[in-house]
Design a protein around this motif. Sequence first.
Motif, mmCIF file in Angstrom:
data_model
loop_
_atom_site.group_PDB
_atom_site.id
_atom_site.type_symbol
_atom_site.label_atom_id
_atom_site.label_comp_id
_atom_site.label_asym_id
_atom_site.label_seq_id
_atom_site.Cartn_x
_atom_site.Cartn_y
_atom_site.Cartn_z
ATOM 1 N N SER A 37 7.191 -8.589 1.442
ATOM 2 C CA SER A 37 7.610 -8.658 3.061
ATOM 3 C C SER A 37 6.939 -7.281 3.500
ATOM 4 O O SER A 37 6.731 -6.198 3.020
ATOM 5 C CB SER A 37 9.036 -8.751 3.162
ATOM 6 O OG SER A 37 9.713 -7.358 2.651
ATOM 7 N N VAL A 38 6.861 -7.265 4.881
ATOM 8 C CA VAL A 38 6.457 -6.090 5.491
ATOM 9 C C VAL A 38 7.466 -4.752 5.447
ATOM 10 O O VAL A 38 6.757 -3.941 5.063
ATOM 11 C CB VAL A 38 6.307 -6.442 7.308
ATOM 12 C CG1 VAL A 38 5.906 -5.002 7.895
ATOM 13 C CG2 VAL A 38 5.519 -7.560 7.656
ATOM 14 N N ASP A 39 8.684 -4.998 5.234
ATOM 15 C CA ASP A 39 9.362 -3.847 5.048
ATOM 16 C C ASP A 39 9.247 -3.352 3.611
ATOM 17 O O ASP A 39 9.343 -2.261 3.203
ATOM 18 C CB ASP A 39 10.918 -4.238 4.956
ATOM 19 C CG ASP A 39 11.405 -4.561 6.559
ATOM 20 O OD1 ASP A 39 10.481 -3.751 7.676
ATOM 21 O OD2 ASP A 39 12.278 -5.117 7.017
ATOM 22 N N GLU A 40 9.224 -4.154 2.608
ATOM 23 C CA GLU A 40 8.820 -3.819 1.145
ATOM 24 C C GLU A 40 7.497 -3.196 1.068
ATOM 25 O O GLU A 40 7.359 -2.162 0.249
ATOM 26 C CB GLU A 40 8.808 -5.176 0.325
ATOM 27 C CG GLU A 40 10.250 -5.681 0.086
ATOM 28 C CD GLU A 40 10.158 -7.064 -0.665
ATOM 29 O OE1 GLU A 40 11.108 -7.535 -1.448
ATOM 30 O OE2 GLU A 40 9.351 -7.924 -0.387
ATOM 31 N N ILE A 45 4.479 1.970 0.257
ATOM 32 C CA ILE A 45 3.484 3.118 0.919
ATOM 33 C C ILE A 45 4.009 4.406 1.044
ATOM 34 O O ILE A 45 3.588 5.402 0.653
ATOM 35 C CB ILE A 45 2.777 2.544 2.248
ATOM 36 C CG1 ILE A 45 2.009 1.095 1.946
ATOM 37 C CG2 ILE A 45 2.272 3.585 3.067
ATOM 38 C CD1 ILE A 45 1.735 0.558 3.550
ATOM 39 N N ILE A 46 5.578 4.287 1.661
ATOM 40 C CA ILE A 46 6.071 5.561 1.803
ATOM 41 C C ILE A 46 6.339 6.231 0.494
ATOM 42 O O ILE A 46 6.237 7.435 0.370
ATOM 43 C CB ILE A 46 7.291 5.348 2.656
ATOM 44 C CG1 ILE A 46 6.995 5.071 4.081
ATOM 45 C CG2 ILE A 46 8.385 6.735 2.628
ATOM 46 C CD1 ILE A 46 8.021 4.680 4.862
#
Length: 83
Positions: A37-40, A45-46
């Motif tokens: 998902s976008v959040d995962e 990345i962070i």
Amino acid sequence: MSYYFILPGVDSLAFFKQQDMQHFGKLLEDKDESDLSVDELKERIIMRLFLKIKSGISPLRKTALRHITDKILPLLMSQNLED
């Protein structure tokens, strides 16, 4: 003698300690990022950027810190930021 470790999505690291597993263990999981998902994906990345800052070789640390700064500084300078 220098040893460098390579993790998927992360360039050469100066070291990767067992204690790092508690915070960065998700990066070792072999997942297809197109299925996340976008959040995962943002979380991975962070985590990569923070791992590069913590354990990367000097040029890698500087680049990662610059990326974090470029993303966070505009947010902190935003007029919409609550006190």
